[in-house]
Design a protein around this motif. Structure first.
Motif, short mmCIF file in Angstrom:
data_model
loop_
_atom_site.label_atom_id
_atom_site.label_comp_id
_atom_site.label_asym_id
_atom_site.label_seq_id
_atom_site.Cartn_x
_atom_site.Cartn_y
_atom_site.Cartn_z
N PHE A 199 1.32 -1.22 0.04
CA PHE A 199 -0.12 -0.26 -0.31
C PHE A 199 1.25 0.98 -0.18
CE2 PHE A 199 0.65 -1.20 4.20
CZ PHE A 199 0.71 0.21 5.08
N PRO A 200 0.15 2.33 -0.16
CA PRO A 200 1.24 3.52 -0.60
C PRO A 200 1.85 3.89 1.02
CG PRO A 200 -0.93 3.84 -2.30
CD PRO A 200 -0.91 2.61 -1.30
N SER A 201 2.49 4.90 1.07
CA SER A 201 3.04 5.03 2.43
C SER A 201 2.18 6.11 3.44
CB SER A 201 4.34 5.33 2.18
OG SER A 201 4.41 6.28 4.00
N PRO A 202 1.43 6.60 3.97
CA PRO A 202 0.02 7.62 4.49
C PRO A 202 1.65 9.05 4.74
CG PRO A 202 0.16 6.23 6.42
CD PRO A 202 1.39 5.52 4.98
N ILE A 203 2.85 8.68 5.20
CA ILE A 203 3.15 9.46 5.47
C ILE A 203 4.34 9.59 4.17
CG2 ILE A 203 5.39 10.62 6.71
CD1 ILE A 203 3.71 9.23 9.82
N SER A 204 5.27 10.98 3.99
CA SER A 204 5.98 11.60 2.95
C SER A 204 6.48 12.11 2.95
CB SER A 204 5.46 11.27 1.22
OG SER A 204 4.30 12.87 1.74
N TRP A 205 8.02 12.55 2.39
CA TRP A 205 8.88 13.07 3.22
C TRP A 205 9.18 14.85 2.28
CZ3 TRP A 205 11.08 12.38 7.08
CH2 TRP A 205 11.59 10.41 7.47
N LYS A 206 10.05 15.83 2.66
CA LYS A 206 9.42 16.92 1.74
C LYS A 206 11.40 18.09 2.46
CE LYS A 206 7.29 20.73 0.69
NZ LYS A 206 6.19 21.68 0.88
N ILE A 207 12.35 17.87 1.46
CA ILE A 207 13.21 19.18 1.42
C ILE A 207 12.54 19.95 1.43
CG2 ILE A 207 15.29 18.65 1.04
CD1 ILE A 207 15.67 15.39 1.12
N GLU A 208 13.31 21.51 1.91
CA GLU A 208 12.91 22.26 1.81
C GLU A 208 13.42 23.44 2.32
OE1 GLU A 208 9.37 24.76 4.33
OE2 GLU A 208 8.71 23.39 2.35
N GLY A 209 14.71 24.42 1.90
CA GLY A 209 15.49 25.20 2.23
C GLY A 209 16.58 24.92 2.37
N GLY A 385 3.62 -7.29 10.52
CA GLY A 385 2.95 -6.09 10.72
C GLY A 385 2.77 -6.54 8.74
N GLU A 386 2.59 -5.13 8.21
CA GLU A 386 2.49 -5.13 6.62
C GLU A 386 3.35 -3.40 6.31
OE1 GLU A 386 -1.17 -4.82 2.85
OE2 GLU A 386 -1.03 -4.80 5.61
N ALA A 387 4.07 -4.05 5.22
CA ALA A 387 5.23 -2.96 4.68
C ALA A 387 4.48 -1.96 4.09
CB ALA A 387 6.47 -3.30 4.27
N SER A 388 4.72 -1.13 3.69
CA SER A 388 3.68 0.25 2.23
C SER A 388 5.55 0.16 1.24
CB SER A 388 3.95 1.21 3.22
OG SER A 388 4.73 2.17 3.41
N GLU A 389 4.78 0.51 0.78
CA GLU A 389 5.96 1.17 -0.76
C GLU A 389 7.03 2.38 -0.16
OE1 GLU A 389 3.46 2.56 -3.21
OE2 GLU A 389 2.29 1.13 -4.39
N VAL A 390 8.07 2.35 -0.27
CA VAL A 390 9.24 3.36 -0.11
C VAL A 390 9.03 4.60 -0.47
CG1 VAL A 390 11.31 3.92 -0.38
CG2 VAL A 390 10.74 1.44 -0.03
N THR A 391 8.67 5.07 0.28
CA THR A 391 8.71 6.97 -0.39
C THR A 391 9.83 7.41 -0.28
OG1 THR A 391 7.45 8.85 0.64
CG2 THR A 391 8.19 7.62 2.03
N ALA A 392 10.42 8.81 -0.74
CA ALA A 392 11.59 9.09 -0.75
C ALA A 392 11.86 10.50 -1.63
CB ALA A 392 12.45 8.17 -1.91
N ALA A 393 12.84 11.60 -0.75
CA ALA A 393 12.97 12.44 -1.27
C ALA A 393 14.40 12.74 -1.56
CB ALA A 393 12.54 13.22 0.11
#
Length: 819
Positions: A199-209, A385-393
């Motif tokens: 499943f898609p990860s409900p939390i994602s990354w963001k790199i800002e500034g 448990g059950e693993a989501s897809e990997v999210t990246a930034a």
């Protein structure tokens, strides 16, 4: 860096003995700090059966137990609440030393009941912090068997020192790789399978500034069951001094040591919003996992959700989003941070962690996908448990680079003759890949975990360096360093002790002078002051800013950005400052009469460093039958000062003393010693009473400070025949009546210059001020030494010389000869 032998063998397939492994570690540059054998301290402890546990007849909180130790039944009085009949526990017999308490057991009576031993808790055995009760062993534990052997604690703990450039060696796998390359076994493969997300990860990354985070991976694992980690994992962590917390946290700590790959876990139920952002701090505060609050600066890299900062990137996580026994969904962070930014943040906040230690040295930039896969698999194995897809930034940085080694350079530069095939084989075993090779050289690809090989330096050149010189230096470094790095790798696998010792070339038959003039001045000053009964001190060159301000201005340029303590943040403006504080500490402990000196740096002018010899006398002079005790005064400091200057060969007749000493001296009892109008050699006097009171230093305090850098080297002259007149000298005394404002030195100089060919010396022997002279006047008595050269002086010649002296003094000072 600590690890157990069994942990090492999970990465290294070897039959080598412990001694062979530890010897090889030091040989390849991973210096052995020590080997801890935990089984030795636990050898006296055996597994025992509690046959009976009844209430102590005379104590409410004690139990009287009968314990089967395998060799007989003994009586033990125990205060543990979990002591009960039928349990298996760890028993210590009389005479055994208890590591956790530092006591040696003896047979005794406790409230009328004999106790011939002790049932132990984990803390008492030095195996943890649990002391709520005695250790409760499984029912199948063999009675009478040694506990350490049964528990598998015979696993030695190896401790090595890792140099700052070897971030890869802060991992068990990195150590195993070096040992395998040195021929001590085979490195086990590490290729974790990729785990597909459902499943898609409900939390994602963001790199800002910020550029502090270069690349980050993460994934959510749902429906986990968090609790105490399995015993094998706890044992691994406890063996190296880490405290098990829970399975999820223990897994991140495991991979930090195992792969040198720090990880972090967020409880997704505590994360606000669906994005975790890497951004500069904005003055917000957060509570870290150590229970302390920290304020993040714009120079720091923070990890924040919609509610605010939740972590200080690369250094420490936040308490608010930490995982506990109630965590059911976890988000795993696997990031790559800028080493310099992590180091500066950790240093500013005074935080040292296993994560910071590895990030600031540089970690493997290509390891992130494998690391998050391995961590995911362990979480699924231990927590379900059950693993989501990997999210990246961000993106994987371009770490690929090559280096070339000329085979002849190993012999010419390193001093060891290594065959080309052997040199190439050494590099390949360390993980280098051969790109090209000919008879004279080999070019290899540097593995990603070796950040110290052929890497761009993070150090900035001096701003004072001309751009063309800086560019030339950078180009030279880029050409020379990669090959030197490879030479070092080839040599260290053979042991630096195998490199033949070669003496340095001898350029002179007679060795030149070993001490510089500056060093010679320091040595002379030290000997002179020690001979005058003063004790040498070695104090810090920095002090508290508020204390330094009592002595002089405290410019920002002399402020420490990274002090070793918050109250040591300013470079001292004068050596007298730290001596005065040392004297105050001694006086507070009952030693008020002191004579101290120090030779070292001072920073009086916008942080510019000079070498000084500073001295201080406080209290009273030593008791002696021939003279009364006297308080320290300005003339005592001047005498010490004069002795040093004379010892250094300074022309004493050329010195003048003016009354413009620094403000921390008493304005009427101090002076500045000059050699010419501009060259200030020293200051002396009693300390200002207000300053002495501010640092709790009672009584008069006399001090001096000599600027050793301002003392000019004596002119080199050919040695002449000593001037030894054949005629006897004669003396004449004069008493001059002068204004009280006239310095005695002015009178002495005028008298000395009246007849230079005849006058050999002038000195002051008396100063009188009282009702025998007019108000505003003083009487100065001076002695003049006349030295005839070629004939005995007649009375007329003596009278003529005396008249010249009186006239010269009168002209210079307006003095009159006292009748």
């Amino acid at each position: 860096m600590k690890f157990s032998l069994s942990w090492l063998k999970t990465h290294l397939d070897t039959t080598a003995s412990l001694d062979e492994i530890t010897d090889t570690l030091t040989k390849v540059g991973l210096e052995l700090e020590g080997v801890e054998d935990r089984a030795a301290a636990l050898a006296p402890f055996v597994i025992a059966l509690v046959v009976e546990a009844v209430q102590h007849p005379n104590a409410d909180r004690l139990r009287a137990c009968k314990v089967d130790t395998g060799t007989g039944i003994v009586s033990v009085v125990c205060g543990a609440p979990n002591a009960r009949a039928g349990m298996k526990a760890v028993f210590a017999a009389p005479g055994a030393f208890i590591p956790g308490t530092g006591i040696t057991l003896k047979i005794g009576e406790i409230r009328g009941v004999q106790s011939a031993g002790m049932l132990l808790s984990a803390r008492e055995m030095g195996l943890g912090t649990d002391h709520d009760g005695i250790m409760d062993l499984p029912a199948d534990a063999p009675v009478g068997a040694g506990y350490a052997e049964w528990a598998g604690l015979g696993d030695p703990i190896i401790d090595i020192a890792v140099t700052p450039n070897r971030g890869d060696a802060l991992s068990v796998r990195g150590v195993a790789r070096d040992l395998a390359a040195a021929g001590l076994g085979t490195l086990r493969p590490f290729a974790p399978a990729r785990i597909a997300g459902s499943f898609p990860s409900p939390i994602s990354w963001k790199i800002e500034g910020t550029d502090a985070c270069r690349w980050v991976l993460g994934r959510t694992i749902a429906n986990v069951k968090n609790g105490p980690s399995p015993q094998w994992l706890q044992d691994r962590l406890v063996s190296i001094g880490l405290r098990p917390i829970n399975t999820l946290v223990d897994i991140t700590n495991f991979f930090t040591i195992d792969l040198g790959r720090p990880l972090h876990v967020f409880d997704t139920g505590k994360v606000t919003g669906g994005v975790l952002t890497f951004r500069p701090g904005a003055g917000e505060s957060f509570r870290a996992l150590n229970g302390k609050d920290y304020t993040v600066r714009p120079e720091d890299c923070a990890i924040a959700d919609f509610a605010g900062v939740q972590s200080l990137a690369g250094v420490i996580g936040g308490e608010a989003t930490g995982c506990d026994e109630n965590t059911s969904t976890v988000f795993v962070e696997c990031a790559l941070f800028d080493p310099v930014r992590v180091a500066l943040s950790g240093r500013h906040h005074g935080l040292t962690s296993d994560a910071r230690q590895r990030f600031e040295r540089g970690i493997d930039p290509a390891l992130l996908p494998d690391a998050i896969s391995a961590a995911t698999q362990m979480i699924l194995d231990l927590c379900g448990g059950e693993a989501s897809e990997v999210t990246a930034a961000g993106a994987e940085p371009a770490w690929q680079r090559n280096a070339t080694l000329r085979f002849a350079r190993v012999r010419d530069f390193g001093g060891l003759d290594v065959a080309p095939d052997d040199a190439v084989d050494s590099l390949v075993r360390l993980g280098f890949a051969v790109m090209s090779r000919d008879a004279a050289s080999v070019t290899v690809a540097v593995p990603p975990w070796r950040n110290d090989i052929a890497a761009d330096t993070a150090l900035e050149p001096s701003p004072d360096l001309a751009p063309e010189i800086a560019a030339k230096a950078a180009a030279g470094r880029a050409e020379i360093e990669p090959e030197c790095d490879l030479i070092e790798e080839v040599l260290r696998l053979r042991g630096l002790d195998a490199v033949p010792a070669v003496s340095l070339p001898v350029n002179f038959v007679v060795p030149p002078m070993t001490l510089t003039p500056r060093q010679t001045r320091r040595a002379i000053a030290r000997r002179t002051l020690a001979a005058r009964g003063m004790a040498e001190c070695v104090t810090f060159s920095f002090m508290a800013q508020d204390k330094a301000a009592l002595f002089a201005a405290t410019p920002e340029s002399a402020r420490l950005l990274n002090p070793i303590a918050s109250d040591l943040d300013q470079m001292r403006p004068t050596g007298i400052a730290t001596l005065a504080l040392a004297a105050a500490r001694n006086a507070a402990r009952g030693y008020p009469d002191l004579a101290l000196f120090e030779i070292g740096p001072a920073f009086p002018d916008e942080g510019a460093q000079i070498q000084v010899a500073a001295g201080l006398r406080c209290g009273r002079s030593p008791r002696h039958w021939s003279q009364a005790q006297a308080p320290a005064g300005a003339m005592d400091a001047k005498a010490d000062l004069w002795a040093v200057l004379a010892g250094l060969g300074v022309a004493m007749d050329a010195l003048t003393v003016t009354a413009d000493a620094p403000s921390f001296y008493h304005p009427g009892q101090s002076g500045t010693v000059r050699q010419g109008p501009k060259n200030i050699l020293a200051t002396f006097g009693t300390l200002h009473p207000r300053l002495a009171a501010a640092i709790d230093l009672a009584g008069p305090v006399a001090a001096f400070e000599i600027n050793l850098d301002a003392i000019q080297e004596p002119k080199k002259r050919k040695k002449a025949t000593p001037d030894l007149p054949s005629l006897q000298p004669l003396t004449r005394d004069f008493a001059f009546l002068v204004d009280a404002t006239i310095a005695a030195d002015t009178v002495l100089r005028a008298a000395r210059g009246a007849e230079r060919t005849l006058i050999a010396g002038v000195s002051l022997f008396d100063r009188y001020e009282g009702d025998k002279v007019p108000d505003g006047k003083v009487s100065l008595g001076i002695e003049v030494v006349l030295q005839p050269r070629d004939h005995t002086l007649t009375e007329a010649e003596i009278d003529t010389a005396s008249a010249k002296i009186v006239a010269a003094v009168a002209k210079a000072t307006g003095a009159t000869l006292r009748g």
